[in-house]
Design a protein around this motif. Structure first.
Motif, PDB file in Angstrom:
ATOM      1  N   PRO A  99      37.112 -21.027   8.422  1.00 33.28           N
ATOM      2  CA  PRO A  99      38.333 -21.059   7.583  1.00 33.28           C
ATOM      3  C   PRO A  99      38.584 -19.742   6.863  1.00 33.28           C
ATOM      4  CG  PRO A  99      37.038 -23.067   7.285  1.00 33.28           C
ATOM      5  CD  PRO A  99      36.185 -22.123   8.081  1.00 33.28           C
ATOM      6  N   ALA A 100      37.511 -19.160   6.293  1.00 36.53           N
ATOM      7  CA  ALA A 100      37.681 -17.886   5.579  1.00 36.53           C
ATOM      8  C   ALA A 100      38.137 -16.792   6.537  1.00 36.53           C
ATOM      9  CB  ALA A 100      36.381 -17.485   4.887  1.00 36.53           C
ATOM     10  N   LEU A 101      37.556 -16.765   7.742  1.00 39.28           N
ATOM     11  CA  LEU A 101      37.943 -15.742   8.710  1.00 39.28           C
ATOM     12  C   LEU A 101      39.389 -15.920   9.154  1.00 39.28           C
ATOM     13  CD1 LEU A 101      34.712 -15.576  10.910  1.00 39.28           C
ATOM     14  CD2 LEU A 101      35.469 -13.968   9.163  1.00 39.28           C
ATOM     15  N   ILE A 102      39.828 -17.171   9.314  1.00 42.85           N
ATOM     16  CA  ILE A 102      41.220 -17.416   9.710  1.00 42.85           C
ATOM     17  C   ILE A 102      42.173 -16.876   8.658  1.00 42.85           C
ATOM     18  CG2 ILE A 102      42.924 -19.230  10.092  1.00 42.85           C
ATOM     19  CD1 ILE A 102      40.715 -20.884  11.404  1.00 42.85           C
ATOM     20  N   ILE A 103      41.841 -17.144   7.387  1.00 41.36           N
ATOM     21  CA  ILE A 103      42.709 -16.680   6.301  1.00 41.36           C
ATOM     22  C   ILE A 103      42.686 -15.151   6.205  1.00 41.36           C
ATOM     23  CG2 ILE A 103      43.069 -16.721   3.813  1.00 41.36           C
ATOM     24  CD1 ILE A 103      41.939 -19.559   3.811  1.00 41.36           C
ATOM     25  N   LYS A 153      28.197  -5.035  15.706  1.00 45.89           N
ATOM     26  CA  LYS A 153      28.816  -6.309  15.300  1.00 45.89           C
ATOM     27  C   LYS A 153      27.777  -7.288  14.775  1.00 45.89           C
ATOM     28  CE  LYS A 153      31.955  -9.884  16.989  1.00 45.89           C
ATOM     29  NZ  LYS A 153      32.705 -10.373  18.145  1.00 45.89           N
ATOM     30  N   GLY A 154      26.608  -7.331  15.492  1.00 47.49           N
ATOM     31  CA  GLY A 154      25.530  -8.211  15.011  1.00 47.49           C
ATOM     32  C   GLY A 154      25.027  -7.781  13.653  1.00 47.49           C
ATOM     33  N   LEU A 155      24.917  -6.420  13.488  1.00 46.00           N
ATOM     34  CA  LEU A 155      24.489  -5.911  12.171  1.00 46.00           C
ATOM     35  C   LEU A 155      25.485  -6.298  11.092  1.00 46.00           C
ATOM     36  CD1 LEU A 155      22.501  -4.184  10.568  1.00 46.00           C
ATOM     37  CD2 LEU A 155      23.863  -2.174  11.166  1.00 46.00           C
ATOM     38  N   ALA A 156      26.787  -6.231  11.420  1.00 46.63           N
ATOM     39  CA  ALA A 156      27.816  -6.641  10.453  1.00 46.63           C
ATOM     40  C   ALA A 156      27.684  -8.117  10.123  1.00 46.63           C
ATOM     41  CB  ALA A 156      29.199  -6.341  11.017  1.00 46.63           C
ATOM     42  N   ASN A 157      27.425  -8.946  11.165  1.00 52.34           N
ATOM     43  CA  ASN A 157      27.258 -10.391  10.902  1.00 52.34           C
ATOM     44  C   ASN A 157      26.058 -10.646  10.018  1.00 52.34           C
ATOM     45  OD1 ASN A 157      29.495 -11.128  12.413  1.00 52.34           O
ATOM     46  ND2 ASN A 157      28.340 -11.245  14.333  1.00 52.34           N
ATOM     47  N   LYS A 158      24.923  -9.912  10.308  1.00 47.56           N
ATOM     48  CA  LYS A 158      23.738 -10.092   9.456  1.00 47.56           C
ATOM     49  C   LYS A 158      24.012  -9.634   8.032  1.00 47.56           C
ATOM     50  CE  LYS A 158      20.322  -9.760  13.200  1.00 47.56           C
ATOM     51  NZ  LYS A 158      19.189  -9.015  13.749  1.00 47.56           N
ATOM     52  N   SER A 159      24.759  -8.500   7.892  1.00 46.94           N
ATOM     53  CA  SER A 159      25.110  -8.035   6.542  1.00 46.94           C
ATOM     54  C   SER A 159      25.974  -9.067   5.835  1.00 46.94           C
ATOM     55  CB  SER A 159      25.843  -6.703   6.647  1.00 46.94           C
ATOM     56  OG  SER A 159      25.036  -5.733   7.232  1.00 46.94           O
ATOM     57  N   ASN A 160      26.872  -9.700   6.614  1.00 39.69           N
ATOM     58  CA  ASN A 160      27.723 -10.752   6.016  1.00 39.69           C
ATOM     59  C   ASN A 160      26.879 -11.919   5.531  1.00 39.69           C
ATOM     60  OD1 ASN A 160      29.940 -12.118   5.232  1.00 39.69           O
ATOM     61  ND2 ASN A 160      30.756 -12.522   7.275  1.00 39.69           N
ATOM     62  N   ASN A 211      30.199 -10.003  -2.501  1.00 37.36           N
ATOM     63  CA  ASN A 211      31.419 -10.367  -1.789  1.00 37.36           C
ATOM     64  C   ASN A 211      32.045  -9.149  -1.135  1.00 37.36           C
ATOM     65  OD1 ASN A 211      31.365 -13.099  -2.297  1.00 37.36           O
ATOM     66  ND2 ASN A 211      32.372 -12.888  -4.262  1.00 37.36           N
ATOM     67  N   GLU A 212      32.020  -7.976  -1.878  1.00 38.41           N
ATOM     68  CA  GLU A 212      32.586  -6.756  -1.302  1.00 38.41           C
ATOM     69  C   GLU A 212      31.750  -6.294  -0.117  1.00 38.41           C
ATOM     70  OE1 GLU A 212      35.431  -5.912  -2.069  1.00 38.41           O
ATOM     71  OE2 GLU A 212      35.463  -7.447  -3.595  1.00 38.41           O
ATOM     72  N   THR A 213      30.391  -6.468  -0.261  1.00 48.56           N
ATOM     73  CA  THR A 213      29.514  -6.133   0.870  1.00 48.56           C
ATOM     74  C   THR A 213      29.832  -7.017   2.068  1.00 48.56           C
ATOM     75  OG1 THR A 213      27.773  -5.519  -0.661  1.00 48.56           O
ATOM     76  CG2 THR A 213      27.134  -5.898   1.623  1.00 48.56           C
ATOM     77  N   ARG A 214      30.073  -8.279   1.811  1.00 49.36           N
ATOM     78  CA  ARG A 214      30.447  -9.201   2.890  1.00 49.36           C
ATOM     79  C   ARG A 214      31.753  -8.772   3.534  1.00 49.36           C
ATOM     80  NH1 ARG A 214      33.591 -13.705   2.849  1.00 49.36           N
ATOM     81  NH2 ARG A 214      33.706 -13.651   0.605  1.00 49.36           N
ATOM     82  N   LYS A 215      32.742  -8.273   2.757  1.00 48.94           N
ATOM     83  CA  LYS A 215      34.011  -7.817   3.318  1.00 48.94           C
ATOM     84  C   LYS A 215      33.833  -6.568   4.150  1.00 48.94           C
ATOM     85  CE  LYS A 215      36.087 -11.180   1.788  1.00 48.94           C
ATOM     86  NZ  LYS A 215      36.523 -12.203   2.742  1.00 48.94           N
ATOM     87  N   LEU A 216      32.980  -5.696   3.622  1.00 52.56           N
ATOM     88  CA  LEU A 216      32.693  -4.478   4.381  1.00 52.56           C
ATOM     89  C   LEU A 216      32.038  -4.820   5.707  1.00 52.56           C
ATOM     90  CD1 LEU A 216      32.567  -1.428   4.608  1.00 52.56           C
ATOM     91  CD2 LEU A 216      30.426  -1.471   3.352  1.00 52.56           C
ATOM     92  N   GLU A 263      32.445  -7.605   7.391  1.00 53.89           N
ATOM     93  CA  GLU A 263      33.471  -8.177   8.257  1.00 53.89           C
ATOM     94  C   GLU A 263      34.355  -7.084   8.847  1.00 53.89           C
ATOM     95  OE1 GLU A 263      33.893 -12.403   5.845  1.00 53.89           O
ATOM     96  OE2 GLU A 263      35.454 -10.925   5.757  1.00 53.89           O
ATOM     97  N   MET A 264      34.663  -6.052   8.043  1.00 59.25           N
ATOM     98  CA  MET A 264      35.478  -4.954   8.552  1.00 59.25           C
ATOM     99  C   MET A 264      34.707  -4.139   9.596  1.00 59.25           C
ATOM    100  SD  MET A 264      37.644  -3.638   5.253  1.00 59.25           S
ATOM    101  CE  MET A 264      36.270  -3.662   4.124  1.00 59.25           C
ATOM    102  N   SER A 265      33.385  -3.970   9.374  1.00 62.54           N
ATOM    103  CA  SER A 265      32.566  -3.272  10.374  1.00 62.54           C
ATOM    104  C   SER A 265      32.553  -4.047  11.678  1.00 62.54           C
ATOM    105  CB  SER A 265      31.140  -3.096   9.833  1.00 62.54           C
ATOM    106  OG  SER A 265      31.153  -2.332   8.669  1.00 62.54           O
TER     107      SER A 265
END
Length: 695
Positions: A7-11, A518-525, A550-555, A557-559
């Motif tokens: 849901p969060a990703l869709i939004i 991408k996997g690293l970004a998912n793990k960071s998320n 939360n900002e780290t999680r956004k970063l 997701e952007m990565s």
């Protein structure tokens, strides 16, 4: 985890970065605002609580002044002193002052009705001139009881009775409950002493009542002293202000109790004079009232200090929160600017690479995750540049080889055309030889002439056969060179195919690197989400870290999104490389087919060479036979028959050579067409590679 975050990703995926940051900022500010609201509400409650207590102290001080004036009036009335009228005026003045206080605070403290009843009772007492001193004393006692009850009521409505701190609570207990009651009890015993002195006798009931009241006063004094010890323990600075009034209070009350004991209780009869007893009671009441005023003043100062404390804490918290919000907004805007700058740089770099400008480099001026992404991107571009450079060189070699192959095929075609012409001439000569042999067989009379013609024809045929053998030898050498060139072309095509395959494998490796990012970004998320959960568990201490998490999680997701973009670009490159690989495979197959065709042509030339050599050998035998016919006419018939047979076989062989020469010519034309096709494919590959700029 992907289901939970869906849901969060869709939004978030449906919003631009500016709106993403606004949404996250609102989600951060809402709990902060709610927390701030409830904190300020609680501080306001504490402030209002202290304010209500201060209003109770203010109201009770004015009411205590009224009660003190009434008690003095009672004392004078009981004594029958002429100063009672002056005391009455004092009471009216205190009541007038009290009216002002009641007008301001009475409705808030729910005391106006009781105060009006107290005033009405006082008016009735004042208007009753027929009351005896004893009856007036009783009425005053009721008035003081009503006043004490109203003080206690004010303690309830102003929340004094609920004070949370021990020092202010025991000051409240002394001013609201104990000291007004002690003053009333001492006044009651003072008036009771006047009555007993007038009667000159003390009954058992009077003695029991006096003892009981004296005991209650002593208990009250001890309770006040015990409470003061707790006050001093909790708030040592109050000792300097309370110690002297407390000691005076205890000393004067003890003197009063001693006078009560000596004058009425110890001996069971009235001893001494009332004036001494009255003076002791007046001194005790004054000490009580003095202690009340001191306690009320200290209580008011404590409540004022508490009220100021809540006000200061409230504004301090508001100031801190406002400063933190400003700092967070500032850092948030800076973080947004940093992210957008990195994204713009990445978009610019990827756009330049998509246009084939492989000299593009993404600048690295940060120490965060974008540094790793930039380094990976630059490494990928470097690898692609190396691969494209190698592919370009291979394509150039393939183009050169194709051009050489086309030239060789062209020369081979021309040679085959010449060979075909020679074979046709040989066939024509052989047919003529056959016809001459038949004519010689039919016309033996013309044998000499025919033999001479045969000799001439045989010499010409021998010369042509020798030339055909030379041409066949040259064709074989040319075909050998063509076979060598075809093998070189095949090796070059194989090398180009392997290079394109290596390019395809390396693009897959780069795709795996993008998947790793991408996997690293998912793990960071996931780590950011766990940090947010732990920060929420940490409460106030972890609130600030929630923002960072939360900002780290956004970063992260952007990565991940950037890695997806890189993966899409790599898919396009890999698709192009795959088409090039398939084209090179087709070229390789065509080259193999051309090589096989050239090998077949070589075998055909080998057969032609063998046949031509055989013809030359036979023509030499024919020439020898013709010379023999010139020398030995007896063998003419057999020789002519042999010549006829040989001429027939030669005609058949020449026809076969003509057919093989035609097929060889067609094969060389096809080889030429395949070489042209290979050349075109090489040029197409070179044009595709030229779209990438590596220097």
């Amino acid at each position: 985890m992907s289901i939970v975050l869906k849901p969060a990703l869709i939004i978030l995926n449906s919003l631009r970065y500016a709106y993403k940051f606004i949404l996250i900022g609102i989600l951060i500010l809402i709990p902060l605002a709610v927390t701030m609201y409830y904190l300020v509400v609680e501080l306001n409650k504490g402030y209002d609580f202290a304010y209500d207590e201060r209003t109770g102290v203010e109201y009770n001080l004015a009411l205590h002044a009224v009660m003190t004036a009434m008690d003095e009036h009672r004392r004078l009335v009981v004594l029958g002193d002429g100063q009672a009228k002056a005391a009455e005026s004092e009471v009216d003045q205190k009541i007038a002052d009290m009216d002002k206080i009641n007008l301001k605070l009475g409705s808030k403290l729910e005391a106006s009705e009781d105060w009006e009843k107290l005033k009405q009772h006082w008016a009735e007492v004042k208007a009753s001139e027929t009351l005896s001193s004893e009856q007036s004393g009783y009425e005053h006692t009721f008035l003081l009881q009503e006043g004490a009850a109203l003080i206690s009521h004010i303690g309830d409505t102003s929340k004094l009775i609920l004070d949370p701190d021990l020092d202010s609570y025991y000051l409240m207990d002394a001013t609201v409950i104990r000291l007004p009651l002690l003053a009333k009890q001492i006044g009651d015993l003072r008036d009771r002493g006047k009555q007993l002195t007038d009667k000159k006798a003390i009954s058992r009931e009077d003695l029991t009542d006096l003892t009981s009241q004296a005991t209650e006063i002593q208990i009250g004094v001890n309770a006040i002293a015990s409470g003061y010890s707790i006050i001093v323990k909790e708030n040592p600075p109050l000792k300097a202000n309370l110690e002297q009034p407390l000691e005076q209070f205890r000393k004067d009350v003890d003197k009063f109790l001693f006078a009560l004991q000596e004058g009425f209780i110890t001996y069971g009869e009235v001893t001494g004079t009332y004036d001494q007893y009255a003076e002791a009671s007046r001194t005790a009441i004054n000490a009580t009232n003095n202690l009340y005023l001191t306690d009320a003043k200290q209580l008011g100062e404590l409540l004022q200090s508490r009220q100021s404390y809540f006000s200061q804490v409230k504004w301090f918290v508001i100031s801190i929160v406002v400063v933190l919000v400003v700092i967070v907004c500032y850092m948030f805007i800076g973080f947004y600017s940093s992210i957008m700058r990195a994204i713009r740089l990445l978009l610019h770099s990827t756009t330049e690479v998509s246009k084939g400008r492989l000299q593009t480099r993404m600048p690295i001026d940060t120490r965060d995750e974008m540094k790793s992404a930039a380094e990976s991107f630059n490494h990928m571009v470097s690898e692609m540049r190396s691969l494209i450079g190698a592919s370009s060189r291979n394509a150039e070699q393939a183009a050169g080889t194709s051009a050489r192959l086309a030239d060789i095929a062209k020369h081979s075609t021309e040679s085959n055309a010449l060979l075909s012409t020679s074979i046709q001439e040989t066939a024509t000569g052989t047919n003529a030889q056959l016809q001459s042999t038949i004519d010689s067989a039919k016309a033996m009379n013309e044998m000499a002439t025919g033999i001479g013609r045969i000799a001439e024809t045989t010499g010409s045929a021998l010369q042509v056969s020798l030339e055909s053998a030379d041409h066949a030898e040259e064709g074989k050498l040319a075909l050998n060179r063509v076979v060598s060139q075809m093998e070189a072309i095949q090796q070059s095509v194989n090398g180009t195919t392997q290079s394109i395959g290596m390019l395809n494998d390396l693009t897959k490796q780069v795709g795996q690197m993008a998947e790793f990012i991408k996997g690293l970004a998912n793990k960071s998320n996931i780590l950011a989400l766990n940090a947010s959960i732990e920060a929420v568990r940490a409460g106030e201490h972890g609130r600030g870290f929630v923002v960072v998490a939360n900002e780290t999680r956004k970063l992260a997701e952007m990565s991940g999104s950037s890695a997806d973009g890189i993966a899409d670009l790599l898919d396009q490159i890999q698709s192009t490389s795959e088409r090039s690989f398939q084209a090179m495979n087709q070229v390789q197959q065509e080259v193999q087919l051309g090589g096989q065709t050239v090998q077949d042509a070589g075998l055909t030339f080998q057969l032609i060479l063998s046949s031509t050599r055989s013809i030359a050998s036979q023509m030499q035998e024919i020439s020898a036979a013709a010379e023999q016919m010139s020398a030995s006419s007896e063998q003419v018939s057999a020789t002519i028959q042999q010549i006829a047979d040989i001429a027939k076989g030669s005609s058949e062989q020449v026809d076969q050579m003509n057919d093989m020469s035609s097929r060889n010519l067609a094969a060389m034309k096809e080889l030429s067409e395949q070489a042209d096709m290979l050349k075109n494919l090489s040029h197409s590959l070179q044009q595709q590679i030229d779209n990438f700029t590596t220097g």
